[in-house]
Write an enzyme that holds these catalytic residues in place. Sequence first.
Site, PDB file in Angstrom:
ATOM      1  N   HIS A  84     -70.426   3.268 -55.348  1.00  0.00           N
ATOM      2  CA  HIS A  84     -69.738   4.555 -55.454  1.00  0.00           C
ATOM      3  C   HIS A  84     -68.709   4.490 -56.564  1.00  0.00           C
ATOM      4  O   HIS A  84     -68.038   3.482 -56.748  1.00  0.00           O
ATOM      5  CB  HIS A  84     -69.044   4.885 -54.123  1.00  0.00           C
ATOM      6  CG  HIS A  84     -68.387   6.216 -54.134  1.00  0.00           C
ATOM      7  ND1 HIS A  84     -69.076   7.381 -53.878  1.00  0.00           N
ATOM      8  CD2 HIS A  84     -67.118   6.588 -54.412  1.00  0.00           C
ATOM      9  CE1 HIS A  84     -68.248   8.404 -53.978  1.00  0.00           C
ATOM     10  NE2 HIS A  84     -67.051   7.951 -54.317  1.00  0.00           N
ATOM     11  N   ASP A 163     -64.636  15.885 -43.689  1.00  0.00           N
ATOM     12  CA  ASP A 163     -64.226  15.624 -45.071  1.00  0.00           C
ATOM     13  C   ASP A 163     -64.573  16.802 -45.975  1.00  0.00           C
ATOM     14  O   ASP A 163     -63.815  17.138 -46.886  1.00  0.00           O
ATOM     15  CB  ASP A 163     -64.883  14.348 -45.614  1.00  0.00           C
ATOM     16  CG  ASP A 163     -64.476  14.130 -47.073  1.00  0.00           C
ATOM     17  OD1 ASP A 163     -63.274  13.897 -47.314  1.00  0.00           O
ATOM     18  OD2 ASP A 163     -65.331  14.250 -47.963  1.00  0.00           O
ATOM     19  N   ARG A 170     -57.872  20.423 -49.700  1.00  0.00           N
ATOM     20  CA  ARG A 170     -57.006  19.637 -50.602  1.00  0.00           C
ATOM     21  C   ARG A 170     -57.147  20.118 -52.034  1.00  0.00           C
ATOM     22  O   ARG A 170     -56.181  20.153 -52.790  1.00  0.00           O
ATOM     23  CB  ARG A 170     -57.369  18.147 -50.499  1.00  0.00           C
ATOM     24  CG  ARG A 170     -56.917  17.515 -49.196  1.00  0.00           C
ATOM     25  CD  ARG A 170     -57.604  16.173 -48.982  1.00  0.00           C
ATOM     26  NE  ARG A 170     -57.378  15.269 -50.090  1.00  0.00           N
ATOM     27  CZ  ARG A 170     -58.259  14.363 -50.511  1.00  0.00           C
ATOM     28  NH1 ARG A 170     -59.427  14.209 -49.912  1.00  0.00           N
ATOM     29  NH2 ARG A 170     -57.980  13.595 -51.519  1.00  0.00           N
ATOM     30  N   SER A 185     -61.284   9.692 -47.551  1.00  0.00           N
ATOM     31  CA  SER A 185     -62.363  10.621 -47.882  1.00  0.00           C
ATOM     32  C   SER A 185     -63.593   9.853 -48.396  1.00  0.00           C
ATOM     33  O   SER A 185     -64.719  10.064 -47.934  1.00  0.00           O
ATOM     34  CB  SER A 185     -61.847  11.604 -48.941  1.00  0.00           C
ATOM     35  OG  SER A 185     -62.895  12.293 -49.556  1.00  0.00           O
ATOM     36  N   LYS A 189     -67.314   8.650 -45.984  1.00  0.00           N
ATOM     37  CA  LYS A 189     -68.690   8.994 -46.367  1.00  0.00           C
ATOM     38  C   LYS A 189     -69.538   7.733 -46.549  1.00  0.00           C
ATOM     39  O   LYS A 189     -70.697   7.682 -46.161  1.00  0.00           O
ATOM     40  CB  LYS A 189     -68.671   9.825 -47.658  1.00  0.00           C
ATOM     41  CG  LYS A 189     -68.151  11.239 -47.388  1.00  0.00           C
ATOM     42  CD  LYS A 189     -67.994  12.061 -48.647  1.00  0.00           C
ATOM     43  CE  LYS A 189     -66.785  11.659 -49.426  1.00  0.00           C
ATOM     44  NZ  LYS A 189     -66.269  12.650 -50.362  1.00  0.00           N
TER      45      LYS A 189
END
Length: 432
Positions: A84, A163, A170, A185, A189
């Site tokens: 990621h 989220d 946000r 966050s 995931k």
Amino acid sequence: MIRPAELIQRKRDGEELGSGEIAELILGYARGEIPDYQLAAFCMAVYFRGLSARETFALTDAMIASGETLDLSAALGRKVVDKHSTGGVGDKTSLVVGPIVAACGVPFGKMSGRGLGHTGGTLDKLESIPGFRVELSTDEFVAQVRDVGIAIVGQTADLVPADKLLYALRDVTATVDQISLIAASIMSKKLAAGAQAIVLDVKVGDGAFMKTLDEARRLAEAMLALGQQAGREVVCLLTDMDQPLGAAVGNALEVREALATVRGQGPPDLTELVADACARLLALSDLGIDETEGRRRANEAIASGAAEAAWRRWVEAQGGTADEAALAQAPFVAVVEAPRSGTVMRLGAIAVGNAALHLGAGRRTKADVIDHAVGVVCLRKRGDRVERGEPLAEVHAGDGASAAIAAREVAAAYEFGDEHVPTRSVLLEVVS
Ligand code: URA
């Protein structure tokens, strides 16, 4: 039953909240029982007061509990790896790393997001491949990772719904750039999607959420702690995002560059980052090898054509046309020339990202429709010596007027000087 106003007040005053209180707040919000304005106030209190490690874990846990989770390793009987990135300009690393890792015999299953603002999203890049389906069901996702060795898909609606709601809130309440909120966050995931080993690429610099190495290090440490508490192996690479990664910025342009890199013909910084990420993913996998051997196998997969074959199998399995010629091409290409001779001292990542965004390569609002063909190709980057009039960059545009505007924006992203700029590795630090 908690009273949200009381929790907001206690967080505002710097108190540490109980894990159960955080869980009730987040799950109540996800069920629609607590309104946006109270969560917005809570996020702002967190923005100023922060969360302890325990509170951050409780928040992550609650967000995971708001939806379904996947145990990929149990479904496949293999250790599945994931990667990621915190998001940057020209970051097409996952598109290259996935097929290389799969070609080395390690299952790669990744759920990705879309881009918003100046950063591009992996799903948008993949959708520039004609026919490519990013929306697979959970069963299709698992079956593809098992049968083809790789799948990159959009996050299913049932995964971490809290989220989705919180991130949207946000985004419009100036509370995105808070380290605990970002860590929770991202990790909620990653943990819910079920990979056992995760390589996180934390971008640092002008084009990233984290502007300094110190902030990036703190985010990396927070994510590492969350991974460890959940029993996953995590390595964080802190990497340079002061200038775009590679040359291409814009969806189809980036897919072309990713494929060139899979073939061993990519730009040096992207090639270096891909090699580092692959070496670490393979070392975390169930192959039982170290990083040196991981790097060797990744290079071999590229040189032998196995990585390109994996790319083709993957793209076709998701309904796409693997033939590069099918990628969209913009009708206008404007060349940005060097205004003087000298050295490129700086190439601003945000400025290039914004030029691509204004061309239509990204979204300003969620409803915007992307033009996959447009974008920018940076032919010259930091440290390159240029002569006056030499091409610096190409702007790929839908029409002449937007090409001219973007060309001015890209020209302004370059700064020149006469000093030598020391070469800097794209990999700044490893936190593990
Ligand atoms: N990416 C995410 O998924 N969440 C954040 O909060 C920031 C970046």
